[in-house]
Write a protein that holds these residues in place. Sequence first.
Motif, PDB file in Angstrom:
ATOM      1  N   TRP A   1       9.289 -29.545  29.792  1.00  0.00           N
ATOM      2  CA  TRP A   1      10.046 -29.985  30.956  1.00  0.00           C
ATOM      3  C   TRP A   1      11.393 -29.277  31.084  1.00  0.00           C
ATOM      4  O   TRP A   1      11.903 -29.083  32.196  1.00  0.00           O
ATOM      5  N   SER A   2      11.985 -28.871  29.978  1.00  0.00           N
ATOM      6  CA  SER A   2      13.286 -28.195  30.079  1.00  0.00           C
ATOM      7  C   SER A   2      13.147 -26.887  30.845  1.00  0.00           C
ATOM      8  O   SER A   2      13.962 -26.585  31.737  1.00  0.00           O
ATOM      9  N   ALA A   3      12.093 -26.120  30.535  1.00  0.00           N
ATOM     10  CA  ALA A   3      11.868 -24.869  31.263  1.00  0.00           C
ATOM     11  C   ALA A   3      11.484 -25.146  32.716  1.00  0.00           C
ATOM     12  O   ALA A   3      11.927 -24.452  33.639  1.00  0.00           O
ATOM     13  N   ARG A   4      10.663 -26.152  32.935  1.00  0.00           N
ATOM     14  CA  ARG A   4      10.188 -26.447  34.278  1.00  0.00           C
ATOM     15  C   ARG A   4      11.331 -26.886  35.196  1.00  0.00           C
ATOM     16  O   ARG A   4      11.373 -26.501  36.368  1.00  0.00           O
ATOM     17  N   MET A   5      12.271 -27.674  34.684  1.00  0.00           N
ATOM     18  CA  MET A   5      13.369 -28.129  35.533  1.00  0.00           C
ATOM     19  C   MET A   5      14.258 -26.961  35.947  1.00  0.00           C
ATOM     20  O   MET A   5      14.837 -26.962  37.037  1.00  0.00           O
ATOM     21  N   GLN A   6      14.373 -25.951  35.092  1.00  0.00           N
ATOM     22  CA  GLN A   6      15.109 -24.749  35.487  1.00  0.00           C
ATOM     23  C   GLN A   6      14.381 -24.009  36.610  1.00  0.00           C
ATOM     24  O   GLN A   6      15.004 -23.539  37.570  1.00  0.00           O
ATOM     25  N   GLU A   7      13.052 -23.920  36.509  1.00  0.00           N
ATOM     26  CA  GLU A   7      12.265 -23.282  37.573  1.00  0.00           C
ATOM     27  C   GLU A   7      12.390 -24.045  38.887  1.00  0.00           C
ATOM     28  O   GLU A   7      12.599 -23.451  39.954  1.00  0.00           O
ATOM     29  N   LEU A   8      12.249 -25.358  38.802  1.00  0.00           N
ATOM     30  CA  LEU A   8      12.377 -26.181  40.012  1.00  0.00           C
ATOM     31  C   LEU A   8      13.769 -26.033  40.615  1.00  0.00           C
ATOM     32  O   LEU A   8      13.926 -25.903  41.834  1.00  0.00           O
ATOM     33  N   GLY A   9      14.797 -26.052  39.764  1.00  0.00           N
ATOM     34  CA  GLY A   9      16.162 -25.916  40.256  1.00  0.00           C
ATOM     35  C   GLY A   9      16.387 -24.594  40.965  1.00  0.00           C
ATOM     36  O   GLY A   9      17.013 -24.544  42.037  1.00  0.00           O
ATOM     37  N   ALA A  10      15.850 -23.526  40.398  1.00  0.00           N
ATOM     38  CA  ALA A  10      16.013 -22.203  41.010  1.00  0.00           C
ATOM     39  C   ALA A  10      15.348 -22.153  42.383  1.00  0.00           C
ATOM     40  O   ALA A  10      15.927 -21.635  43.352  1.00  0.00           O
ATOM     41  N   LEU A  11      14.147 -22.698  42.478  1.00  0.00           N
ATOM     42  CA  LEU A  11      13.412 -22.657  43.750  1.00  0.00           C
ATOM     43  C   LEU A  11      14.065 -23.548  44.810  1.00  0.00           C
ATOM     44  O   LEU A  11      14.166 -23.167  45.982  1.00  0.00           O
ATOM     45  N   VAL A  12      14.524 -24.729  44.415  1.00  0.00           N
ATOM     46  CA  VAL A  12      15.156 -25.637  45.384  1.00  0.00           C
ATOM     47  C   VAL A  12      16.516 -25.085  45.826  1.00  0.00           C
ATOM     48  O   VAL A  12      16.848 -25.115  47.010  1.00  0.00           O
ATOM     49  N   ASN A  13      17.281 -24.568  44.873  1.00  0.00           N
ATOM     50  CA  ASN A  13      18.574 -23.973  45.254  1.00  0.00           C
ATOM     51  C   ASN A  13      18.381 -22.786  46.207  1.00  0.00           C
ATOM     52  O   ASN A  13      19.149 -22.615  47.156  1.00  0.00           O
ATOM     53  N   ALA A  14      17.354 -21.986  45.948  1.00  0.00           N
ATOM     54  CA  ALA A  14      17.081 -20.838  46.835  1.00  0.00           C
ATOM     55  C   ALA A  14      16.690 -21.315  48.224  1.00  0.00           C
ATOM     56  O   ALA A  14      17.095 -20.727  49.239  1.00  0.00           O
ATOM     57  N   ALA A  15      15.890 -22.384  48.287  1.00  0.00           N
ATOM     58  CA  ALA A  15      15.474 -22.916  49.589  1.00  0.00           C
ATOM     59  C   ALA A  15      16.668 -23.490  50.351  1.00  0.00           C
ATOM     60  O   ALA A  15      16.781 -23.321  51.583  1.00  0.00           O
ATOM     61  N   LEU A  16      17.570 -24.146  49.641  1.00  0.00           N
ATOM     62  CA  LEU A  16      18.785 -24.666  50.282  1.00  0.00           C
ATOM     63  C   LEU A  16      19.642 -23.525  50.825  1.00  0.00           C
ATOM     64  O   LEU A  16      20.177 -23.604  51.935  1.00  0.00           O
ATOM     65  N   ALA A  17      19.755 -22.479  50.028  1.00  0.00           N
ATOM     66  CA  ALA A  17      20.545 -21.327  50.463  1.00  0.00           C
ATOM     67  C   ALA A  17      19.921 -20.652  51.668  1.00  0.00           C
ATOM     68  O   ALA A  17      20.626 -20.225  52.598  1.00  0.00           O
ATOM     69  N   GLN A  18      18.593 -20.588  51.680  1.00  0.00           N
ATOM     70  CA  GLN A  18      17.889 -19.960  52.794  1.00  0.00           C
ATOM     71  C   GLN A  18      18.110 -20.737  54.089  1.00  0.00           C
ATOM     72  O   GLN A  18      18.189 -20.145  55.167  1.00  0.00           O
ATOM     73  N   LYS A  19      18.221 -22.050  53.973  1.00  0.00           N
ATOM     74  CA  LYS A  19      18.463 -22.884  55.154  1.00  0.00           C
ATOM     75  C   LYS A  19      19.945 -22.931  55.514  1.00  0.00           C
ATOM     76  O   LYS A  19      20.333 -23.525  56.525  1.00  0.00           O
ATOM     77  N   GLY A  20      20.769 -22.339  54.667  1.00  0.00           N
ATOM     78  CA  GLY A  20      22.203 -22.371  54.915  1.00  0.00           C
ATOM     79  C   GLY A  20      22.794 -23.730  54.700  1.00  0.00           C
ATOM     80  O   GLY A  20      23.784 -24.111  55.323  1.00  0.00           O
ATOM     81  N   THR A  21      22.176 -24.502  53.767  1.00  0.00           N
ATOM     82  CA  THR A  21      22.634 -25.871  53.487  1.00  0.00           C
ATOM     83  C   THR A  21      23.411 -25.886  52.189  1.00  0.00           C
ATOM     84  O   THR A  21      22.841 -25.592  51.136  1.00  0.00           O
ATOM     85  N   PRO A  22      24.691 -26.201  52.217  1.00  0.00           N
ATOM     86  CA  PRO A  22      25.492 -26.206  50.985  1.00  0.00           C
ATOM     87  C   PRO A  22      25.097 -27.358  50.083  1.00  0.00           C
ATOM     88  O   PRO A  22      24.572 -28.368  50.533  1.00  0.00           O
TER      89      PRO A  22
END
Length: 394
Positions: free
Chosen positions: A373-394
């Motif tokens: 789970w430690s590795a997976r949460m980093q993967e999830l965080g990277a993907l969600v942060n990228a999606a937020l950035a793509q939407k221009g949502t701080p």
Amino acid sequence: MTDTTLRGETIVILANAEWDWSNRVNCHHIAARLAEHNRVVFVDTIGGRTPAPRDFNKIVRRLQRIAGGVRIVRENLTVLSPFVLPIYGSERARELNTALLAQQLRLALPKNSKPILWLFLPSLVGLVGRFDEKLVIYHCVDEHAANPNVPATQVRTWEARLLKIADVVFTSSSTLYEAKRAFNPNTFYLPNVADTEFFAQARDASLPIPEDLKDLPHPLAGYVGNISAYKVNMDLLCEVAQRKFDMPFVLIGPVGRGDPSTDVSKLRAQHNIVLLGDRPYQELPRYVKAFDVCLIPYNLNESNRGSLPMKFFEYLGAGKPVVAADLPTLAEFRDFFYPVHNADEFVRALDSAVSEDAVQVDARMQLARKYSWSARMQELGALVNAALAQKGTP
């Protein structure tokens, strides 16, 4: 290594489970870990089928939870057990339930929050757009329309809509990924993982074996999970138990979850099959420690075809040999378990599994550590942060 942890968000987990279930699945693990750095509202599943009279006890428990209101489980983690009408298959009832759930959720959320909606069930697609949400995530862990007693046609319609409007889609098996990615370009394959460090306790010589297993002979085969007719191949399990009459087969978990028509009388009639019922999650490493071989005796059906069982990595994390149905989702891990299709293969696999050497134990545990789970949460965080950035949502 860059820290990609998701932080400072308000996240609504629209779960496919109830928080108080003794067995822990994806939505439990993700919610608990997200709550370390975010505000999380975990919404208990509202179910997917109209309850039958045999579900009376389940209905009573649900009403008790609803009466308890919103619960603060710990800092930053709130559980909502929503009141909805237990009627499925009716579009009008679904619209009413969506409105009821939306109102209850608004009361549970911090004022003026713009949450991330993290959906585990397509039936809740009607909530999208009601909360000025920052992001919509569909976390697909099942072929939901193939589950028993659900309005399959409607589920497919809801899922098609959710796949279209979700900002990100996570799939927990290779078969689900192949089935869903054509509908959303932001679809990712994130195979199930497990709390491997937790289950590695089973290798601790000082960890005591549970009292209810101490008198059983060895070698001993065990299964932990949902004991439902659509999941477990009971005919196969009974035939194997008859042929391995001197080996106990211990089954731990709820009977009939998701399929209350499940009949376990055949299992109970077999002298060397022991149904223990639910056991607390914190106790599971002690039980798995007692198993000489771990089982995933699933039916090879459409529902299980999309399932990559979390228990597979839990078993490996404990270093145990695994005999499992030859699910397509497990194909990439064939070197780490014994795939079976019938009773003959099952019996031979059991014989091989109980005579293994320590080298294979180490190999299994090394693989399991890659699915933590430690590795997976980093993967999830990277993907969600990228999606937020793509939407221009701080």
